[in-house]
Design an enzyme around this catalytic site. Sequence first.
Site, short mmCIF file in Angstrom:
data_model
loop_
_atom_site.label_atom_id
_atom_site.label_comp_id
_atom_site.label_asym_id
_atom_site.label_seq_id
_atom_site.Cartn_x
_atom_site.Cartn_y
_atom_site.Cartn_z
N ARG A 125 -9.22 0.21 9.16
CA ARG A 125 -8.81 -1.19 9.34
C ARG A 125 -9.83 -1.98 10.15
O ARG A 125 -9.64 -3.18 10.34
CB ARG A 125 -7.47 -1.25 10.06
CG ARG A 125 -6.25 -1.32 9.15
CD ARG A 125 -5.02 -1.21 10.04
NE ARG A 125 -3.87 -1.92 9.56
CZ ARG A 125 -2.86 -1.35 8.91
NH1 ARG A 125 -2.90 -0.09 8.58
NH2 ARG A 125 -1.80 -2.06 8.59
N ARG B 216 0.01 -9.89 12.52
CA ARG B 216 -0.62 -8.82 11.73
C ARG B 216 -1.52 -9.41 10.65
O ARG B 216 -2.59 -8.87 10.38
CB ARG B 216 0.47 -7.94 11.11
CG ARG B 216 1.01 -6.92 12.11
CD ARG B 216 2.44 -6.54 11.82
NE ARG B 216 2.62 -5.73 10.64
CZ ARG B 216 3.81 -5.51 10.10
NH1 ARG B 216 4.89 -6.04 10.62
NH2 ARG B 216 3.91 -4.76 9.04
N LYS C 8 0.83 -1.21 0.00
CA LYS C 8 0.00 0.00 0.00
C LYS C 8 0.87 1.26 0.00
O LYS C 8 0.64 2.17 -0.79
CB LYS C 8 -0.90 0.05 1.25
CG LYS C 8 -1.87 -1.11 1.37
CD LYS C 8 -2.79 -0.95 2.57
CE LYS C 8 -2.06 -0.91 3.90
NZ LYS C 8 -1.40 -2.19 4.25
N ARG D 158 12.31 -6.49 4.39
CA ARG D 158 12.30 -5.06 4.74
C ARG D 158 12.99 -4.84 6.09
O ARG D 158 13.80 -3.93 6.23
CB ARG D 158 10.86 -4.55 4.80
CG ARG D 158 10.78 -3.08 5.13
CD ARG D 158 9.38 -2.52 4.99
NE ARG D 158 8.47 -3.06 6.00
CZ ARG D 158 7.20 -2.70 6.13
NH1 ARG D 158 6.69 -1.84 5.28
NH2 ARG D 158 6.44 -3.22 7.06
N ARG E 54 11.81 -3.83 9.21
CA ARG E 54 11.45 -2.76 10.14
C ARG E 54 11.31 -3.35 11.55
O ARG E 54 11.28 -4.57 11.70
CB ARG E 54 10.10 -2.17 9.66
CG ARG E 54 9.84 -0.76 10.09
CD ARG E 54 8.62 -0.19 9.37
NE ARG E 54 7.39 -0.86 9.76
CZ ARG E 54 6.24 -0.75 9.11
NH1 ARG E 54 6.17 -0.01 8.02
NH2 ARG E 54 5.17 -1.39 9.52
P1 B4P Z 1 4.77 -1.51 1.98
O1 B4P Z 1 4.31 -0.74 0.78
O2 B4P Z 1 5.67 -0.79 2.93
O3 B4P Z 1 3.58 -2.18 2.85
P2 B4P Z 1 2.23 -1.61 3.45
O4 B4P Z 1 1.12 -2.31 2.74
O5 B4P Z 1 2.22 -0.11 3.40
O6 B4P Z 1 2.17 -2.15 4.95
P3 B4P Z 1 2.90 -1.79 6.34
O7 B4P Z 1 3.45 -3.03 6.92
O8 B4P Z 1 3.89 -0.71 6.11
O9 B4P Z 1 1.70 -1.41 7.32
P4 B4P Z 1 1.32 -0.07 8.17
O10 B4P Z 1 2.44 0.88 8.28
O11 B4P Z 1 0.04 0.45 7.59
O12 B4P Z 1 5.45 -2.80 1.39
C1 B4P Z 1 6.06 -3.76 2.22
C2 B4P Z 1 7.40 -4.23 1.65
O13 B4P Z 1 7.20 -4.88 0.40
C3 B4P Z 1 8.39 -3.09 1.38
O14 B4P Z 1 9.67 -3.52 1.77
C4 B4P Z 1 8.31 -2.89 -0.12
O15 B4P Z 1 9.52 -2.40 -0.66
C5 B4P Z 1 8.01 -4.30 -0.61
N1 B4P Z 1 7.23 -4.31 -1.85
C6 B4P Z 1 6.23 -3.45 -2.19
N2 B4P Z 1 5.73 -3.77 -3.41
C7 B4P Z 1 6.44 -4.87 -3.85
C8 B4P Z 1 6.39 -5.69 -5.04
N3 B4P Z 1 5.54 -5.44 -6.02
N4 B4P Z 1 7.25 -6.74 -5.13
C9 B4P Z 1 8.14 -7.01 -4.14
N5 B4P Z 1 8.24 -6.26 -2.99
C10 B4P Z 1 7.40 -5.21 -2.85
O16 B4P Z 1 0.95 -0.65 9.61
C11 B4P Z 1 1.91 -0.96 10.63
C12 B4P Z 1 1.23 -1.06 12.03
O17 B4P Z 1 0.67 0.24 12.40
C13 B4P Z 1 0.02 -2.01 12.13
O18 B4P Z 1 0.41 -3.35 12.39
C14 B4P Z 1 -0.77 -1.39 13.33
O19 B4P Z 1 -0.27 -1.77 14.58
C15 B4P Z 1 -0.55 0.11 13.16
N6 B4P Z 1 -1.67 0.73 12.41
C16 B4P Z 1 -1.56 1.36 11.19
N7 B4P Z 1 -2.76 1.82 10.78
C17 B4P Z 1 -3.66 1.46 11.75
C18 B4P Z 1 -5.08 1.64 11.89
N8 B4P Z 1 -5.82 2.23 10.94
N9 B4P Z 1 -5.68 1.15 13.02
C19 B4P Z 1 -4.97 0.55 13.97
N10 B4P Z 1 -3.63 0.35 13.89
C20 B4P Z 1 -2.97 0.80 12.80
#
Ligand code: B4P
Length: 182
Positions: free
Chosen positions: A88, A140, A13, A127, A129
């Site tokens: 969420r 998660r 995302k 990644r 983190r």
């Molecule tokens: P990202 O793009 O970073 O993943 P994301 O979907 O944004 O999820 P994230 O884990 O960051 O979740 P969030 O901060 O919302 O991609 C992940 C990895 O994959 C990266 O390394 C990227 O480079 C790689 N990648 C991307 N596309 C690719 C492809 N096509 N091929 C290969 N690799 C690829 O949430 C984190 C925490 O915050 C949650 O667990 C929760 O505790 C809290 N939180 C956030 N929002 C909340 C809410 N609304 N309510 C309650 N808690 C919340």
Amino acid sequence: MRIVLLGAPGSGKGTQAKRLVEAYGIPQISTGDLLRAAVAAGTELGRKAKATMDTGQLVADEVVIGMIRERLSQPDAVKGFILDGFPRTRPQAAALDELLAEIGQPLNKVINLDVKDEEIVQRLLARGRADDNEATIRKRLQVYAEQTHPLLDYYRGRHLLAVVPGMGSVDDIFKRMQAAVA
Ligand code: B4P
């Protein structure tokens, strides 16, 4: 344009939201980024959020709803926004509906990035983190299945949902995203 990105944690995302920002000139609003900023600033909210995030659980609805309410009231959100990782839960979705009705800005599209769990685990382990260890990632994914996945039906029922396959190159996925919002 007012878009919600609804995929599982690690589905890409954040990665795709940044491309949408470049293409459409509207801000990305990520509750994950807002929470990590609070953690980095060492605020009380940040300290509590970190403990929750480190276990893979969701931060309390009222906390993230308050953050979104505040962020959407800023001037750059008037021309549109990409909500990345919010809502969420059902209560978050209900609060968003209420908020957008208040400001007269209904959603145009909800996009679910669809990626297999095993691919997500591999991506997040790579990644590395603070919350990207295997136990937390699996938690998660479980929380996503239980609390966030039901929102797909919620938005499908309102004819807002597009499901975009999230496997393949970032460029190919972005083309699918553009087709979905067109
Ligand atoms: P990202 O793009 O970073 O993943 P994301 O979907 O944004 O999820 P994230 O884990 O960051 O979740 P969030 O901060 O919302 O991609 C992940 C990895 O994959 C990266 O390394 C990227 O480079 C790689 N990648 C991307 N596309 C690719 C492809 N096509 N091929 C290969 N690799 C690829 O949430 C984190 C925490 O915050 C949650 O667990 C929760 O505790 C809290 N939180 C956030 N929002 C909340 C809410 N609304 N309510 C309650 N808690 C919340």
